[in-house]
Motif scaffolding. Structure first.
Motif: not given
Length: 156
Positions: A6-17
């Motif tokens: 979950i933490s990794q997924g949340k981190g990916l949100l920042e630079d996502s389209n």
């Protein structure tokens, strides 16, 4: 382990389209539900539904609404869950999107079964079974047959 994912997924949100965000929020919503965090799951899946509305994407609206309905059911909000399942059914019919009908019917049936609306639940499961047999997917068929067996036991 799940918290780490979950933490990794949340981190990916920042630079996502936006497209990636839709996918990530959907995945996070499911992970939060599995992790027993329904409020966070509802927030993520509401984002997905709102994004699908903005995009005017009926398939995404259907999927997001089914997922949101399922987490609402887990959060003991059966009435709102049924509202989402019924909206999903109407969208499937209106847009002639049949690939998700069996899923909507299965989830609606489970929700109705939890509310002890057993006859209506069985009707949903029977309709889902017909669709799943036409898909020839054994695991989906088995799941629905088990639900029918359970609802019939409950009717006794």
């Amino acid at each position: 382990m799940l918290n780490q994912i979950i933490s990794q997924g949340k981190g990916l949100l920042e630079d996502s389209n936006e497209n990636d965000k839709y996918f990530l929020y959907g995945a996070l919503g499911n992970l939060y539900r599995i992790n027993g965090q329904p409020k966070k799951a509802i927030n993520c899946l509401t984002y997905c539904l709102n994004q699908a509305v903005v995009e005017r994407n009926p398939t995404r609206k259907i999927v997001a609404s089914i997922r949101l309905g399922e987490v609402l059911k887990y959060d003991s909000n059966h009435k709102m869950a049924l509202d989402h399942f019924n909206k999903s059914l109407r969208m499937c019919e209106a847009h002639k999107i049949d690939e998700y009908l069996d899923f909507v019917l299965q989830h609606k049936g489970k929700c109705l079964m939890e509310l002890a609306n057993l006859n209506e639940a069985e009707e949903c499961f029977q309709k889902a079974l017909i669709l799943r047999k036409s898909k020839e997917n054994r695991s989906l068929i088995d799941s629905t047959e088990q639900a029918i067996g359970l609802v019939r036991e409950m009717q006794r």
